[in-house]
Scaffold this active site. Structure first.
Site, mmCIF file in Angstrom:
data_model
loop_
_atom_site.group_PDB
_atom_site.id
_atom_site.type_symbol
_atom_site.label_atom_id
_atom_site.label_comp_id
_atom_site.label_asym_id
_atom_site.label_seq_id
_atom_site.Cartn_x
_atom_site.Cartn_y
_atom_site.Cartn_z
ATOM 1 N N PRO A 2 20.048 19.148 34.106
ATOM 2 C CA PRO A 2 18.783 19.841 33.883
ATOM 3 C C PRO A 2 18.652 21.090 34.748
ATOM 4 O O PRO A 2 19.091 21.104 35.906
ATOM 5 C CB PRO A 2 17.741 18.795 34.323
ATOM 6 C CG PRO A 2 18.456 17.991 35.351
ATOM 7 C CD PRO A 2 19.907 17.967 34.959
ATOM 8 N N GLY A 3 18.091 22.108 34.178
ATOM 9 C CA GLY A 3 17.776 23.310 34.950
ATOM 10 C C GLY A 3 16.272 23.480 34.931
ATOM 11 O O GLY A 3 15.553 23.166 35.872
ATOM 12 N N ARG A 4 15.785 23.930 33.778
ATOM 13 C CA ARG A 4 14.365 24.234 33.604
ATOM 14 C C ARG A 4 13.459 23.067 33.996
ATOM 15 O O ARG A 4 12.422 23.253 34.613
ATOM 16 C CB ARG A 4 14.145 24.588 32.123
ATOM 17 C CG ARG A 4 12.799 25.154 31.819
ATOM 18 C CD ARG A 4 12.594 25.274 30.300
ATOM 19 N NE ARG A 4 13.742 25.731 29.573
ATOM 20 C CZ ARG A 4 13.940 26.992 29.172
ATOM 21 N NH1 ARG A 4 13.063 27.916 29.457
ATOM 22 N NH2 ARG A 4 15.019 27.312 28.492
ATOM 23 N N ARG A 9 11.878 36.970 30.357
ATOM 24 C CA ARG A 9 11.732 36.040 29.231
ATOM 25 C C ARG A 9 10.782 36.533 28.126
ATOM 26 O O ARG A 9 11.129 36.455 26.952
ATOM 27 C CB ARG A 9 11.324 34.650 29.717
ATOM 28 C CG ARG A 9 12.317 34.036 30.694
ATOM 29 C CD ARG A 9 12.051 32.569 30.964
ATOM 30 N NE ARG A 9 12.447 31.743 29.856
ATOM 31 C CZ ARG A 9 11.620 31.160 29.023
ATOM 32 N NH1 ARG A 9 10.324 31.287 29.173
ATOM 33 N NH2 ARG A 9 12.078 30.437 28.026
ATOM 34 N N GLY A 55 18.530 20.772 28.941
ATOM 35 C CA GLY A 55 17.778 21.099 27.740
ATOM 36 C C GLY A 55 16.372 20.541 27.646
ATOM 37 O O GLY A 55 15.627 20.901 26.735
ATOM 38 N N CYS A 57 9.564 51.990 30.945
ATOM 39 C CA CYS A 57 9.415 52.743 29.711
ATOM 40 C C CYS A 57 10.106 52.031 28.544
ATOM 41 O O CYS A 57 11.125 52.483 28.037
ATOM 42 C CB CYS A 57 9.997 54.145 29.919
ATOM 43 S SG CYS A 57 9.858 55.147 28.476
HETATM 44 N N1 LLP Z 1 24.105 22.860 30.876
HETATM 45 C C1 LLP Z 1 24.631 23.870 30.161
HETATM 46 C C2 LLP Z 1 26.032 23.787 29.743
HETATM 47 C C3 LLP Z 1 23.835 24.955 29.810
HETATM 48 O O1 LLP Z 1 24.353 25.949 29.086
HETATM 49 C C4 LLP Z 1 22.482 25.003 30.231
HETATM 50 C C5 LLP Z 1 21.614 26.139 29.887
HETATM 51 C C6 LLP Z 1 21.976 23.933 30.979
HETATM 52 C C7 LLP Z 1 22.816 22.870 31.277
HETATM 53 C C8 LLP Z 1 20.559 23.888 31.481
HETATM 54 O O2 LLP Z 1 19.644 23.920 30.456
HETATM 55 P P1 LLP Z 1 18.084 23.670 30.768
HETATM 56 O O3 LLP Z 1 17.954 22.254 31.294
HETATM 57 O O4 LLP Z 1 17.643 24.646 31.765
HETATM 58 O O5 LLP Z 1 17.425 23.828 29.451
HETATM 59 N N2 LLP Z 1 17.640 31.930 29.617
HETATM 60 C C9 LLP Z 1 17.091 30.968 28.702
HETATM 61 C C10 LLP Z 1 17.733 29.600 28.841
HETATM 62 C C11 LLP Z 1 19.224 29.593 28.660
HETATM 63 C C12 LLP Z 1 19.829 28.232 28.842
HETATM 64 C C13 LLP Z 1 21.301 28.303 28.793
HETATM 65 N N3 LLP Z 1 21.967 27.082 29.094
HETATM 66 C C14 LLP Z 1 15.576 30.916 28.887
HETATM 67 O O6 LLP Z 1 15.049 31.666 29.704
HETATM 68 O O7 LLP Z 1 14.906 30.161 28.198
#
Ligand code: LLP
Length: 408
Positions: free
Chosen positions: A259-261, A297, A224, A329
């Protein structure tokens, strides 16, 4: 990075990721949590390219997966099974079974009903399922409603009382072993307070479970962490770690984060070429070869990605603001609206920034557009890490049915 050279070598549209940036972000986060044993479980939904996964595996990361496909990707690149978590609000039987057979670290439960199902599948397989429970701490993460997940109105996790019930039942079961606790309150979070509050609530729950002789090994704070898309002030990783760790004193748990993003978002760029420019009486449009199917996005969340025209020096200014749009389109097929760009011409290169997370991974074949190529940039060198799809790729799953008989 030499975007022109990359575009000339690999064509457009295209994603490119700076692997050295990913390394720096990973190490920064590990360093922030160094006061305690910690594991970074990369949320591979953000970008699940095998080379990205392998890069993070080599750094020592585990993986947070939300489908068995993601679990298999992680295993495929050699992420150790004891560093794989399987989360997600609706896991089907076959997925649970395969996760158990692969003996991954833990399955994150999101309901009492899911616990019963995992228990019965574990029993069938004569296995003990290591589980954790996703607690919904009812915290407002103050982010986009589509990516806010920590309020009771969201579908995720269980409340404190239900979590306790799950742990008590799991403790008594011969087929369940409660090893962790988890929360994830949303994505692209820019304020530290929600993390603080959630850690407090969930660590208090861990203490009350300890009093019931339920000892957990992993305290998983989800992902997050927000990133800078448009000059936003982001959370300092040290302050983030501090906000969480100050709640864990006296608890013998390993810190897990997902973390992802944060790791990959600003490593990535989306390159697209100008096809045409056109104007009507109110508006100017720059039409590019990339589209919403490649980078969803802006269309889905109306989010901002910085858009830059490369090689724009000495170009005449245009007085009209423009929208940079794709060829699909749909009115949602845009990258940015109402920006100032000099006059463009055919084959000009446009760079869309902050495209490393939820870019390619959310792309599709809408409009029968092949998914684009991906390139890695590491130590000054470029390499292709995913081939551009071909027309044959697009039809390969359908072609064998072309001449089949109609069934009654
Ligand atoms: N852990 C869980 C259980 C999650 O559901 C998520 C993301 C993460 C970790 C990683 O979150 P991050 O660190 O990336 O914020 N498609 C959307 C984002 C969806 C996130 C869903 N869950 C976008 O493009 O902003």
């Amino acid at each position: 990075m030499d975007f022109r050279k990359i575009a000339d070598s690999y064509g457009t549209p295209l994603y490119i990721y700076d692997f050295d940036y990913i390394t720096r972000r990973y190490l920064e986060l590990k360093e922030a949590f160094k006061a305690r044993k910690s594991i970074v479980f990369y949320a591979l939904k953000a970008n699940s390219n095998l080379s990205v996964l392998k890069h993070l595996r080599d750094l020592g990361a585990g993986c947070d997966c939300v489908s068995i496909g993601e679990v298999k990707r992680a295993l495929f690149v050699g992420v150790p099974k004891y560093k794989i978590i399987f989360s997600g609000v609706g896991k089907c039987d076959a997925e649970i079974k395969e996760a158990l057979l692969n003996d991954i670290l833990m399955i994150n439960l999101e309901s009492f009903e899911e616990m019963l199902r995992v228990e019965s599948i574990a029993k069938e397989l004569e296995k003990v399922a290591r589980i954790s429970v996703r607690v919904n701490p009812n915290i407002d993460a103050k982010t986009h409603p589509y990516i806010s997940t920590g309020l009771h109105e969201n579908k995720f996790g269980v409340d404190i009382q239900t979590a306790k019930k799950i742990y008590l039942k799991a403790k008594q079961s011969n087929f369940l072993d409660p090893v962790g606790i988890h929360f994830h309150i949303g994505s692209q979070i820019l304020e530290i307070e929600p993390f603080k509050e959630a850690s407090k609530i969930v660590s208090d729950l861990v203490r009350s479970l300890n009093a019931l002789n339920i000892e957990l090994k992993f305290f998983d704070i989800g992902g997050g962490l927000g990133i800078d898309y448009n000059g936003e002030k982001t959370i300092d990783p040290y302050a983030y770690a501090q906000a969480v760790l100050e709640n864990l004193s006296g608890l013998d748990v390993t810190l897990a984060c997902e973390p992802g993003r944060y790791l990959v978002g600003n490593s990535g760029y989306f390159l697209t070429k100008v096809l045409y420019e056109k104007e009507n009486s109110h508006k100017r449009f720059v039409i590019v070869d990339g589209a919403m199917n490649d980078l969803l996005r802006p269309a889905l969340y109306n989010t901002f990605h910085k858009v830059e025209l490369l090689e724009s020096k000495n170009r005449p200014d245009s007085t009209l603001l423009c929208d940079v749009v794709g060829p699909i389109c749909e009115s949602g097929d845009f990258f940015i609206k109402d920006i100032k760009l000099p006059k463009t011409k055919h084959d000009d290169l446009i760079v869309v920034h902050s495209a490393g997370a939820y870019g390619f991974s959310m792309s599709s074949n809408y409009n029968s557009r092949p998914r684009v190529a991906e390139v890695a940039y590491e130590s000054g060198k470029y390499r292709l890490i995913r081939q551009r799809e071909s027309f044959e790729d697009l039809i390969s799953k359908e072609i064998s049915f072309l001449n089949s008989e109609k069934s009654e």
